[in-house]
Enzyme design. Structure first.
Site, short mmCIF file in Angstrom:
data_model
loop_
_atom_site.label_atom_id
_atom_site.label_comp_id
_atom_site.label_asym_id
_atom_site.label_seq_id
_atom_site.Cartn_x
_atom_site.Cartn_y
_atom_site.Cartn_z
N GLU A 148 -0.65 0.08 -5.14
CA GLU A 148 -1.32 0.98 -4.19
C GLU A 148 -1.42 0.35 -2.82
O GLU A 148 -1.24 1.01 -1.80
CB GLU A 148 -2.72 1.33 -4.71
CG GLU A 148 -3.42 2.45 -3.95
CD GLU A 148 -4.20 2.01 -2.71
OE1 GLU A 148 -4.59 2.87 -1.93
OE2 GLU A 148 -4.40 0.79 -2.51
N ASP B 128 -3.75 -3.46 -8.30
CA ASP B 128 -3.41 -4.51 -7.34
C ASP B 128 -4.49 -4.66 -6.27
O ASP B 128 -5.32 -3.78 -6.05
CB ASP B 128 -2.04 -4.24 -6.69
CG ASP B 128 -2.02 -2.95 -5.88
OD1 ASP B 128 -2.67 -1.96 -6.29
OD2 ASP B 128 -1.36 -2.93 -4.82
ZN LIG Z 1 -7.87 0.55 -2.85
#
Ligand SMILES: [Zn+2]
Ligand SMILES: *[C@@H]1O[C@H](CO)[C@@H](O)[C@H](O)[C@H]1NC(C)=O
Ligand SMILES: *[C@@H]1O[C@H](CO)[C@@H](O)[C@H](O)[C@H]1NC(C)=O
Ligand SMILES: *[C@@H]1O[C@H](CO)[C@@H](O)[C@H](O)[C@H]1NC(C)=O
Length: 522
Positions: free
Chosen positions: A209, A144
């Site tokens: 993340e 992401d």
């Molecule tokens: Zn990162």
């Protein structure tokens, strides 16, 4: 990284120390200079005899270069944005899954690789080694990216992967699709060349993340725990190669993150009986809260420079500075308090000196003529390695010093444990060797990440977590992180592929060599 904190870029402030304080301590010069001479921590294992591995080399020809860049650009064009903890572009995440299978057919079909989807969009690969007695390791990256809008001032649309002056522009080029694609591309090439590892390893790709990793990384951890996996080390994103960023330093520095600051979000609230503004009480909820916030700003957390692993950074880099910096940096036992005072003057270096306190939200009032009953503020703290979350909370309590202010921890965690970096440290030395084989002029040093990464979720599976990729940062590049015009040079992306290609093979040694005997000791 989750959070683009300031980067380690301001050794120039050390210079101030020279004029202001240096003369006062001249008397101690003789004792201290002995230490300066005896410390050259950078020699380490590089001169020692390393175990031979198969050592397949990667020569990237024209066609291969076109192909690996095309894959990389395609990865950038899929807008795998995490908007919030609850919202991500799941269409893009599914598209990314399909893309990976198409781009890396050998990885997905090899009998050595077991692939599984975790939490629907994250990926876990296990690459089987021929020797089950060697403890496996894990390479981590995330799919992401943070949102990006062209209207913020991008020179190229953020999901275009447009090429300009040898750079590929786009969200995710640095954070973190360079590493992600570099790892898989390297594995694809290795498998195509018939490579089979001795030491088995995992590749973990989280999909959230940027919003904490609670679904992706944490589910991967859960899976691995269920299987009783223990890891030799984890390598994730984090720090980089700083080139011309640290002034006074001769040559570039590769900083390998050995820890991350902790974090806390604290809510302060004051509740009073509401009233009309025509007959105000002497103190309002807003006034009380504002005073509390002011006290927190005026009384920063204690200066802790030298009490955490930051001294390792200085010791490793010292020999690449001229005098008198070299002298100061190798004698932190003497200069740490002084240095702390200099570094705290600027926000980006202050972050290395203490737990930082940032008031990020302040809410109260709905109408001009009503005294609000409730006033709330949020404070975001980044906890220095030498402090705990509980110590920070206790200090907030005592600094606020007002029973009417309710203090609640919204979320937080302690600073991450400090990973090993000595001559017996397998992960650190392998990363260091791989960097130095590729870039002989670089100085390798440990560093601390101010932002957080997915790797922090893996701390029960290993003692050693490293945060590094050989992405070259020049002055100004740190602002591209989570900012506009994020980019990577084509050459640098290729270097990432080569780096993981070598690193995976370097991990095949059974154990590290014995340290070379000529380490300077006086
Ligand atoms: Zn990162
Ligand atoms: C989500 O990703 C798809 C491509 O997979 C894209 O077409 C769409 O515009 C994206 N949605 C948002 C809200 O960004
Ligand atoms: C995965 O998808 C299924 C079905 O769409 C859903 O019920 C489940 O909650 C998802 N799991 C995660 C971790 O997102
Ligand atoms: C592999 O080969 C390269 C260059 O040929 C060399 O620099 C490196 O040290 C070798 N690595 C190992 C582990 O033998």
């Amino acid at each position: 990284m989750t959070d683009s904190g300031p980067k380690f870029n301001t050794f120039k402030f050390l210079k101030i120390i020279v004029s202001s304080f240096f003369i006062a301590v001249l008397l101690l010069l003789t004792i201290a200079s002995i230490r300066t001479l005896s410390l050259d921590v950078n020699v380490g294992l590089q001169l020692a005899q390393w175990e031979k591995t198969k050592n397949i080399s990667l020569v990237i020809g024209h066609r291969q270069r076109e192909e690996l860049l095309a894959h990389f650009k395609e990865a950038i064009r899929i807008p795998t944005v995490s908007f919030s903890e609850k919202e991500s572009n799941t269409t893009a995440l599914l598209e990314f899954d399909r893309f990976l299978r198409k781009a890396f057919p050998t990885v997905f079909s090899s009998s050595l690789v077991r692939h599984e989807l975790v939490a629907n969009y994250s990926h876990l690969f296990w690459v089987q080694g021929s020797r089950s007695d060697l403890v496996p390791y894990l390479l981590l990256a995330h799919i992401d990216v943070v949102p990006a809008s062209e209207s913020d001032g991008w020179e190229a649309p953020p999901f275009s992967a447009k090429e300009m002056d040898g750079f590929i522009y786009g969200r995710g080029t640095m954070d973190d699709k360079g590493s992600l694609m570099g790892i898989l591309q390297a594995l694809e090439y290795l498998l195509m060349k018939g490579y089979a590892p001795c030491r088995g390893f995992y590749i973990g790709l989280g999909h959230d993340e940027e919003v904490g990793g609670d679904k992706g990384a944490m589910s991967i951890v859960r899976e691995m725990k269920l299987r009783g996996v223990q890891l030799s080390f984890v390598l994730d994103e984090g720090l980089a190669v700083l080139d011309g960023v640290i002034s006074g330093l001769e040559g570039p520095a590769a900083l390998i993150g050995i820890s991350e600051k902790g974090s806390a979000t604290v809510k302060l609230s004051v509740f009073m009986v509401p009233g009309h503004s025509s007959m105000p009480p002497r103190e309002t909820s807003i006034g009380i809260l504002a005073a509390a916030v002011k006290r927190l700003e005026e009384n920063p957390m204690p200066r802790l420079f030298g009490h955490g692993p930051e001294h390792g950074t200085f010791e490793h880099l010292a020999h690449r500075f001229g005098l008198p910096m070299k002298f100061i940096m190798t004698n932190l036992w003497l200069f740490a308090p002084l240095l702390g005072r200099v570094l705290e003057r600027k926000p980006d270096t202050n972050a290395f000196v203490r737990t930082t306190t940032a008031v990020t939200m302040f809410n109260a009032g709905v109408k001009v003529n009503i005294i609000p009953s409730l006033a709330e503020a949020y404070v975001n703290l980044r906890i220095h390695s030498a402090q705990t979350l509980q110590e920070v909370l206790d200090l907030i309590q005592s600094t606020v010093g007002d029973q009417r202010v309710k203090i609640e921890l919204v979320n937080g965690f302690d600073p991450l444990p400090v990973s090993s970096m000595d001559e017996k440290s397998f992960g650190f030395q392998i990363i260091k060797k791989t960097v130095l084989d590729m870039f002989p002029t670089v100085t390798v040093a440990p560093g601390i990440c101010i932002g957080n990464t997915d790797s922090r979720h893996f701390k029960d599976l290993t003692n050693d977590i490293y945060r590094f990729a050989p992405v070259w940062f020049k002055p100004g590049d740190a602002q591209r992180f989570h900012g506009i015009n994020e980019r990577i040079s084509k050459k640098n992306y290729e270097e990432l592929v080569v780096f993981y290609f070598s690193l995976i093979q370097n991990c095949d040694i059974q154990k590290l060599p014995e340290p070379h005997s000529s380490i300077h000791e006086l």
